[in-house]
Design a protein around this motif. Structure first.
Motif, mmCIF file in Angstrom:
data_model
loop_
_atom_site.group_PDB
_atom_site.id
_atom_site.type_symbol
_atom_site.label_atom_id
_atom_site.label_comp_id
_atom_site.label_asym_id
_atom_site.label_seq_id
_atom_site.Cartn_x
_atom_site.Cartn_y
_atom_site.Cartn_z
ATOM 1 N N LEU A 1 16.022 59.398 27.435
ATOM 2 C CA LEU A 1 15.157 60.436 28.025
ATOM 3 C C LEU A 1 15.802 61.004 29.285
ATOM 4 O O LEU A 1 15.815 62.220 29.504
ATOM 5 C CB LEU A 1 13.792 59.836 28.390
ATOM 6 N N ASP A 2 16.355 60.123 30.107
ATOM 7 C CA ASP A 2 16.970 60.530 31.373
ATOM 8 C C ASP A 2 18.210 61.387 31.140
ATOM 9 O O ASP A 2 18.429 62.385 31.828
ATOM 10 C CB ASP A 2 17.325 59.276 32.180
ATOM 11 N N ALA A 3 19.051 61.000 30.165
ATOM 12 C CA ALA A 3 20.283 61.749 29.889
ATOM 13 C C ALA A 3 19.967 63.184 29.478
ATOM 14 O O ALA A 3 20.617 64.139 29.925
ATOM 15 C CB ALA A 3 21.083 61.051 28.794
ATOM 16 N N ALA A 4 18.937 63.342 28.646
ATOM 17 C CA ALA A 4 18.533 64.697 28.245
ATOM 18 C C ALA A 4 17.980 65.459 29.447
ATOM 19 O O ALA A 4 18.261 66.653 29.627
ATOM 20 C CB ALA A 4 17.479 64.621 27.138
ATOM 21 N N GLY A 5 17.215 64.774 30.282
ATOM 22 C CA GLY A 5 16.640 65.405 31.476
ATOM 23 C C GLY A 5 17.688 65.816 32.474
ATOM 24 O O GLY A 5 17.537 66.809 33.189
ATOM 25 N N ASN A 6 18.780 65.060 32.521
ATOM 26 C CA ASN A 6 19.862 65.374 33.454
ATOM 27 C C ASN A 6 20.498 66.723 33.117
ATOM 28 O O ASN A 6 20.817 67.526 33.986
ATOM 29 C CB ASN A 6 20.918 64.262 33.379
ATOM 30 N N THR A 7 20.681 66.954 31.817
ATOM 31 C CA THR A 7 21.249 68.228 31.373
ATOM 32 C C THR A 7 20.277 69.374 31.609
ATOM 33 O O THR A 7 20.653 70.439 32.102
ATOM 34 C CB THR A 7 21.608 68.143 29.872
ATOM 35 N N THR A 8 18.999 69.152 31.272
ATOM 36 C CA THR A 8 18.023 70.231 31.445
ATOM 37 C C THR A 8 17.755 70.512 32.918
ATOM 38 O O THR A 8 17.412 71.635 33.276
ATOM 39 C CB THR A 8 16.700 69.904 30.718
ATOM 40 N N ALA A 9 17.941 69.507 33.780
ATOM 41 C CA ALA A 9 17.803 69.750 35.225
ATOM 42 C C ALA A 9 18.892 70.706 35.693
ATOM 43 O O ALA A 9 18.653 71.583 36.536
ATOM 44 C CB ALA A 9 17.889 68.439 35.989
ATOM 45 N N ALA A 10 20.098 70.540 35.146
ATOM 46 C CA ALA A 10 21.195 71.460 35.478
ATOM 47 C C ALA A 10 20.862 72.873 34.994
ATOM 48 O O ALA A 10 21.152 73.862 35.674
ATOM 49 C CB ALA A 10 22.494 70.975 34.839
ATOM 50 N N ILE A 11 20.212 72.983 33.832
ATOM 51 C CA ILE A 11 19.791 74.290 33.318
ATOM 52 C C ILE A 11 18.784 74.918 34.277
ATOM 53 O O ILE A 11 18.847 76.111 34.591
ATOM 54 C CB ILE A 11 19.177 74.154 31.899
ATOM 55 N N GLY A 12 17.851 74.094 34.789
ATOM 56 C CA GLY A 12 16.856 74.580 35.748
ATOM 57 C C GLY A 12 17.498 75.110 37.010
ATOM 58 O O GLY A 12 17.097 76.149 37.544
ATOM 59 N N LYS A 13 18.537 74.404 37.493
ATOM 60 C CA LYS A 13 19.253 74.876 38.686
ATOM 61 C C LYS A 13 19.951 76.197 38.396
ATOM 62 O O LYS A 13 20.008 77.082 39.252
ATOM 63 C CB LYS A 13 20.263 73.830 39.143
#
Length: 768
Positions: free
Chosen positions: A531-543
C-alpha cells in the motif's frame, strides 16, 4: 449581448449545494471508516449478521499466526494515540506562532491599502471605468484584510482536519490489512477522500459565502468586490507556506535521524520500535505530507479562483453584471466535486482490489476516470454558464471570446495536469527503467547513486515544462490571462480526487509503521508495504499537480498584478525589470538553501540523540528497554518551529521590500524570474527525491531478479540507496513542494498590495 442559459438564481443555489454535497460525502466516508473498531471484538459474529465485500459488518480481529488479538489491537491503539497526540501538539504550537504572524500581516494589509488614498472614505473613480464611481480605498483595505483572515483560517482548518483524519485512520488501516490488502486499501482511500472532499468543499463554500457577504456592501462595484476577494488567496497561501516548510522540516529531521542511525548504523527495520525517532517519523508524515499538502492545494485553489475572478470583474462579465458567467470558476469547482464523488465510488464500491499488483493501477485509474468525466462536466458548465460570445480584459483592451474557447482553456489545463502526473510517475515509480537504473547504480556506492538521481531529476523537467508551455500558449491565445487562470482551475478541478490519492500515501505509510511497532506478522507488513509503495508514487504525482498548477496560477496572478499596477508592458531590456528578473531567478535557490540547511541542522540533532539513546540505554537494542520517544518528538518540534521563520520571512518580505523601494516594474521582473526558475527547481527536486526513495524500496522489496541481486536489506547497495534516499528526503518533502508556494505567494501578495506599490512604490528611484 447574449446571456447564459443558466439563471443567476440557479447559480446561487447550485454552488452551495455542490459544496454541501461534498461535505456530506466526506462525513459519510468518515462514518464508514469509523466502523473499523480500535478495540478487541468477539471472535464469532452474531448469527445472521453476515458481511459485505467491504467488511463493515464483519468482526475486525481474527486470530492470526498465534498473535494474541487483545495485545495487538491495544498496542495499535496506543501507537495511534501517540502519533495523534504528537501531531496535534506540533500543529497547535505551529499555529500559535503563525497566528501572531497572521494578525501582524493583517494589520499591515489594512495600513498599506488604506494609505493609498490617505484613509479617505470618499468614493473614487473606478480604475477601469473612469466614468463610474467605486467604493473608497479604505473599504478595499478593510475587506482585503477580512478576506485574508478568512483564507488563513480556512487553510489552517483544512490542514488540521486532514491531519486528524489521517491519524484516526492509520491504525484502522493496519488492522484491516489482517483481512486482506483490499480491505486495507479501501480504509486508507476512504480516509484520504474525507480530507479531499472536506478541503475542496470548504474552500468553495467559504469563498462563495465571502463573495455574497461582501456584495451586501459593494453592490454594483464588482471591480472593488473581487479585488478585495484576492486577500482570500493570500491568506490561504501564507498559512500553506508555514505549514509546508514547518511540517517538511519536522518530518525530514525525524526521517533522516531514524534512517541513518537505525537502518545504516544499527541495521534494524525502518519502523522498528527500538528506534527512538520512529514516533517522530510517523508524526512527521501527518504534519508534513497531510497538513502541509492540504494547505498547499487549498492555497492553489483559492488563488486560481481569485485570479480568474479579478480578471473577469473587469471584463464583460463584471461590466454587464452577469452573475452566472462571473461565477464560472466556482461552477467549475462545483462540477469537480460531483465528478470526484462519482470517481471515488470506482475505487471503493464498483471494483474490489484482491491482489497487491492491483493497487497502483486502481489509484491511477482514479486520475484517468476523473479527468475523462470532468472534461464532459466542463463542456456542460461552459455551455450553460457562459454566453455564446463575450469579451475578456487583455492588458487595456477587451478581447472577443467564444464560450467553446473557454472550454478548451479549462480542458487543456485539466489534461496537462494528467500528463504532468504520469510523467512524474514514470520518473519516480520503480516499475520503470529510470528508477531501476538509479537502483542499479547503487552497486558502486552512494556517489554514483547521487549522480544518477540528480541526472534523472533534471531530465524529468523537460516534458512537464513543455506541457505547461503548451497550456499557457493555447489558453492565452484563446482567452488572454483569464484563459490561463481557468486553465489552472482546470488542473485543480479534480482536487478532491487528487488529495484523496495524496493523503492515502502517508496513511498507508503510518499503517506500515504501526504494524512493525505492534509486532504484527511479516505477511501483514508486506501488505502495508505494498500500500505504501503505491502511495509513494501517487504522492509524487500529487506534487507534480501542485507544481504545474502553481506555474499557471502564478502567471495568471502576474497578469492580474500587471493590469492592476497599470503597467502597459514588461520590457526585460530595461534595467529596472532586468535586475528584478535576475534577482527573482535567484530567490528559489536562496529559499532551497535555507530549507535544506534547516533540515540538515535539525537532522544533526536528531542523529546525535538517537545515537545517544542506543549507546546509553541498557537493553535498548535487545528490546528489553523502551526508548525515549518524547525527546525526539521535542527535537523535531523545536527545530521546525525555529527554522521555518527565516524562509517564510524571505518569501513574505521580498515583494514588500522590492515594491516599496524599487517599484512595480522591478517587482514584475522579480515575479517573472522566480516563476521561471522556481518551477524547474521544484520539479527536479521533487522527482529526484522520489526516485531515490523508490530505488531504495525497489532493493528492499526484491520483487525481481535484478532487485534481488542488489539486496537484501543491509547489503552495500542497500546502504548506498538509503544514503541517496536520505539526501532526497529534504528535496522531495521540504524544498521542492515549498517552492510552488513561494512563486504563488509572491504573486498573490504583489497583486493584493498593487494599489499601494503603484501609488507610493519605487522610493529609491524617486530619490535618485
Amino acid at each position: 449581448m447574449a446571456v447564459a442559459l443558466l439563471s443567476g438564481v440557479l447559480t446561487e443555489i447550485l454552488i452551495p449545494v455542490a459544496a454541501v454535497i461534498g461535505i456530506a460525502f466526506a462525513l459519510f466516508q468518515w462514518v464508514l471508516v469509523s466502523k473499523v473498531k480500535l478495540s478487541p471484538e468477539p471472535r464469532n459474529p452474531a448469527p445472521g449478521s453476515g458481511g459485505d465485500k467491504n467488511g463493515f459488518t464483519d468482526y475486525l480481529i481474527e486470530e492470526e499466526e498465534g498473535l494474541n488479538e487483545h495485545s495487538v489491537v491495544t498496542k495499535c491503539a496506543e501507537i495511534q494515540n501517540a502519533i495523534s497526540e504528537g501531531a496535534t501538539s506540533f500543529l497547535f504550537t505551529e499555529y500559535q506562532y503563525v497566528g501572531i504572524f497572521m494578525v501582524a500581516f493583517a494589520i499591515l494589509i489594512f495600513l498599506f491599502l488604506g494609505s493609498v488614498e490617505g484613509f479617505s472614505t470618499k468614493s473614487q473613480p473606478c480604475t477601469y471605468s473612469k466614468d463610474k464611481t467605486c467604493k473608497p480605498a479604505l473599504a478595499n483595505a478593510v475587506f482585503s484584510t477580512v478576506s485574508f483572515l478568512l483564507g488563513a483560517v480556512t487553510s489552517v482548518v483544512s490542514g488540521f482536519l486532514g491531519m486528524k483524519i489521517a491519524t484516526y485512520a492509520n491504525a484502522r488501516t493496519t488492522l484491516e490489512a489482517r483481512k486482506g490488502v483490499g480491505k486495507a486499501f479501501i480504509t486508507a482511500f476512504r480516509s484520504g477522500a474525507v480530507m479531499g472532499f472536506l478541503l475542496a468543499a470548504n474552500g468553495l463554500l467559504v469563498l462563495y459565502i465571502s463573495i455574497n457577504l461582501f456584495k451586501l456592501y459593494y453592490g454594483d462595484d464588482w471591480e472593488g468586490l473581487f479585488e478585495a476577494i484576492t486577500g482570500y488567496g493570500l491568506g490561504g497561501s501564507s498559512m500553506a507556506l508555514f505549514g509546508r516548510v514547518g511540517g517538511g522540516i519536522y518530518t525530514k529531521a525525524a526521517d533522516v535521524g531514524a534512517d541513518l542511525v537505525g537502518k545504516v548504523e544499527r541495521n534494524i527495520p525502518e519502523d522498528d520500535p527500538r528506534n527512538p525517532a520512529v514516533i517522530a517519523d510517523n508524526v512527521g508524515d501527518n504534519v508534513g505530507d497531510i497538513a502541509g499538502m492540504g494547505s498547499d492545494l487549498f492555497g492553489s485553489y483559492a488563488e486560481s479562483s481569485c485570479a480568474a475572478l479579478v480578471v473577469a470583474s473587469i471584463s464583460s462579465f463584471g461590466i454587464n453584471h452577469d452573475l452566472t458567467a462571473m461565477l464560472y470558476p466556482l461552477l467549475i469547482s462545483s462540477m469537480g466535486i460531483i465528478v470526484c464523488l462519482i470517481t471515488t465510488l470506482f475505487a471503493t464500491d464498483f471494483f474490489e482490489i484482491k491482489q497487491v499488483k492491483e493497487i497502483e493501477p486502481a489509484l491511477k485509474k482514479q486520475l484517468i476516470i476523473s479527468t475523462a468525466i470532468m472534461t464532459v462536466g466542463i463542456a456542460i458548465v461552459s455551455w450553460l454558464a457562459l454566453p455564446p460570445s463575450f469579451t475578456i480584459f487583455n492588458f487595456g483592451v477587451q478581447k472577443e471570446v467564444k464560450n467553446w474557447e473557454l472550454f478548451f482553456c479549462v480542458a487543456i489545463g485539466l489534461w496537462a495536469g494528467l500528463v504532468i502526473g504520469f510523467v512524474t510517475e514514470y520518473y519516480t515509480s520503480n516499475a520503470y527503467s529510470p528508477v531501476q537504473d538509479v537502483a542499479d547504480s547503487c552497486r558502486t556506492g552512494a556517489a554514483t547513486n547521487v549522480i544518477f538521481g540528480l541526472a534523472l531529476g533534471y531530465k524529468s523537467v523537460i516534458i512537464p515544462i513543455f506541457a505547461i508551455a503548451i497550456s499557457i500558449f493555447v489558453s492565452f491565445s484563446l482567452a488572454a490571462m483569464y484563459g490561463i487562470a481557468v486553465a489552472a482551475l482546470g488542473m485543480l478541478s479534480t482536487i478532491a480526487t487528487g488529495l484523496a490519492i495524496d493523503a492515502y500515501g502517508p496513511i498507508s505509510d503510518n499503517a506500515g509503521g504501526i504494524a512493525e511497532m505492534a509486532g504484527m506478522s511479516h505477511r501483514i507488513r508486506e501488505r502495508t508495504d505494498a500500500l505504501d509503495a503505491a502511495g509513494n508514487t501517487t504522492a509524487a504525482i500529487g506534487k507534480g499537480f501542485a507544481i504545474g498548477s502553481a506555474a499557471l496560477v502564478s502567471l495568471a496572478l502576474f497578469g492580474a498584478f500587471v493590469s492592476r499596477a497599470a503597467i502597459s508592458t514588461v520590457d526585460v531590456l530595461t534595467p529596472k525589470v532586468f535586475i528584478g528578473l535576475i534577482v527573482g531567478a535567484m530567490l528559489p535557490y536562496w529559499f532551497s538553501a535555507m530549507t535544506m540547511k534547516s533540515v540538515g541542522s535539525a537532522a544533526l540533532k536528531m542523529v546525535e540523540e538517537v545515537r545517544r539513546q542506543f549507546n546509553t540505554i541498557p537493553g535498548l537494542m535487545e528490546g528489553t528497554a523502551k526508548p525515549d520517544y518524547a525527546t525526539c518528538v521535542k527535537i523535531s518540534t523545536d527545530a521546525s518551529i525555529r527554522e521555518m521563520i527565516p524562509p517564510g520571512a524571505l518569501v513574505m518580505l521580498t515583494p514588500l521590500i522590492v515594491g516599496i523601494f524599487f517599484g512595480v516594474e522591478t517587482l514584475s521582473g522579480v515575479l517573472a524570474g522566480s516563476l521561471v526558475s522556481g518551477v524547474q527547481i521544484a520539479i527536479s527536486a521533487s522527482n529526484t527525491g522520489g526516485a531515490w526513495d523508490n530505488a531504495k524500496k525497489y532493493i528492499e522489496a526484491g520483487a525481481s531478479e535484478h532487485a534481488r541481486t542488489l539486496g537484501p536489506k543491509g547489503s552495500d547497495p542497500h546502504k548506498a540507496a538509503v544514503i541517496g534516499d536520505t539526501i532526497g528526503d529534504p528535496l522531495k518533502d521540504t524544498s521542492g513542494p515549498s517552492l510552488n508556494i513561494l512563486i504563488k505567494l509572491m504573486a498573490v501578495e504583489s497583486l493584493v498590495f498593487a494599489p499601494f506599490f503603484a501609488t507610493h512604490g519605487g522610493l529609491l528611484f524617486k530619490i535618485f
